[in-house]
Design an enzyme around this catalytic site. Structure first.
Site, short mmCIF file in Angstrom:
data_model
loop_
_atom_site.label_atom_id
_atom_site.label_comp_id
_atom_site.label_asym_id
_atom_site.label_seq_id
_atom_site.Cartn_x
_atom_site.Cartn_y
_atom_site.Cartn_z
N ASP A 18 -1.33 -1.27 -8.49
CA ASP A 18 -1.17 -0.82 -9.82
C ASP A 18 -2.51 -0.78 -10.49
O ASP A 18 -3.58 -1.05 -9.55
CB ASP A 18 -0.30 -1.83 -10.64
CG ASP A 18 -0.39 -1.90 -11.91
OD1 ASP A 18 0.13 -0.58 -12.54
OD2 ASP A 18 -0.47 -2.71 -12.78
N ASP A 176 0.69 -6.36 -11.22
CA ASP A 176 0.60 -7.71 -12.05
C ASP A 176 1.96 -7.75 -12.91
O ASP A 176 2.18 -8.76 -13.72
CB ASP A 176 -0.47 -7.69 -12.77
CG ASP A 176 -0.26 -6.73 -14.17
OD1 ASP A 176 -0.29 -5.48 -13.65
OD2 ASP A 176 -0.59 -7.06 -15.35
#
Length: 228
Positions: A18, A176
């Site tokens: 990400d 996350d």
């Protein structure tokens, strides 16, 4: 009788990440963005630490946090205003998290590849790569509008693996947000929860089903620490 040496651990053949809250601490740029918007409305700045937990949730969530009177109902024109303001702040204050650059180098030195799968619009994510010196190093970039589906759907992850001709079993996704881990699980891909990123106080990462919890990027500098 000779003793055979134990095989040396290697990084996954493809490490996918990400972007916001995982590779990049973009919260300062995001705070500057919402504060541009607030200034046009005659309001004072929103403290960075108040916005930070919302960053991984995207433009809608950050706009809702900056303008609570909307009650979570953020109109399309406000999203457009956010994206236009963010493009002006892109890369001005944010930077990779400590240890990220060394992590990417370690992956490359092992002969493995890395790429980015983000829900950020692709045109914005792509502008960031040369600012970070990653445009020639990132093997693939998938944005939130690149394909017909975005995370938590598994398509962005399976597509990245397919384009680079890597089996999903040889990939690991690092993120996350709970959507990151859900996408990896749906794709049949192992995952790492980046605990150094952004999340709301009520979120419990241990309940997301990730294969590894990493406190900092430094935890991933050694290949033998990655999930197998």
């Amino acid at each position: 009788m000779s003793v055979r040496a134990a095989p040396t651990a290697r990084f996954p053949r493809l490490a996918l990440f990400d972007l916001d809250g995982t590779l990049l601490d973009s919260a300062p740029d995001m705070a500057a963005t919402v504060n541009r918007m607030r200034a046009t409305r005659g309001r004072g700045p929103m403290p960075l630490e108040e916005l930070r937990p919302h960053v991984s949730r995207g433009a809608r969530a950050m706009s809702a946090a900056a303008f609570p009177e909307l009650g979570g109902e953020v109109p399309p024109e406000t999203i457009r205003e956010f994206l236009d303001a963010y493009e002006l702040e892109l890369g001005r204050s944010g930077a990779p998290f400590d240890g990220v650059e060394e992590l990417l180098r370690a992956i490359e030195d092992d002969g493995a590849r890395w790429g980015i799968v983000t829900n950020k619009p692709e045109y914005l994510a792509r502008q960031l790569l040369p600012m970070l010196g990653w445009q020639e190093r990132c093997a693939i970039l998938i944005g939130g509008d690149t394909l017909a589906q975005r995370k938590p759907h598994p398509l962005p992850l399976t597509h990245a693996a397919a384009v680079l001709d890597v089996e999903v079993e040889d990939c690991v996704y690092v993120g996350d947000d709970e959507r990151d881990i859900a996408a990896a699980r749906a794709a049949g891909m192992r995952s790492v929860v980046a605990l150094w990123g952004y999340r709301l106080p009520h979120e419990v990462p241990t309940e997301w089903g990730g294969d590894l919890m990493a406190e900092t990027p430094i935890d991933l500098h050694r290949a033998d620490r990655w999930p197998r």
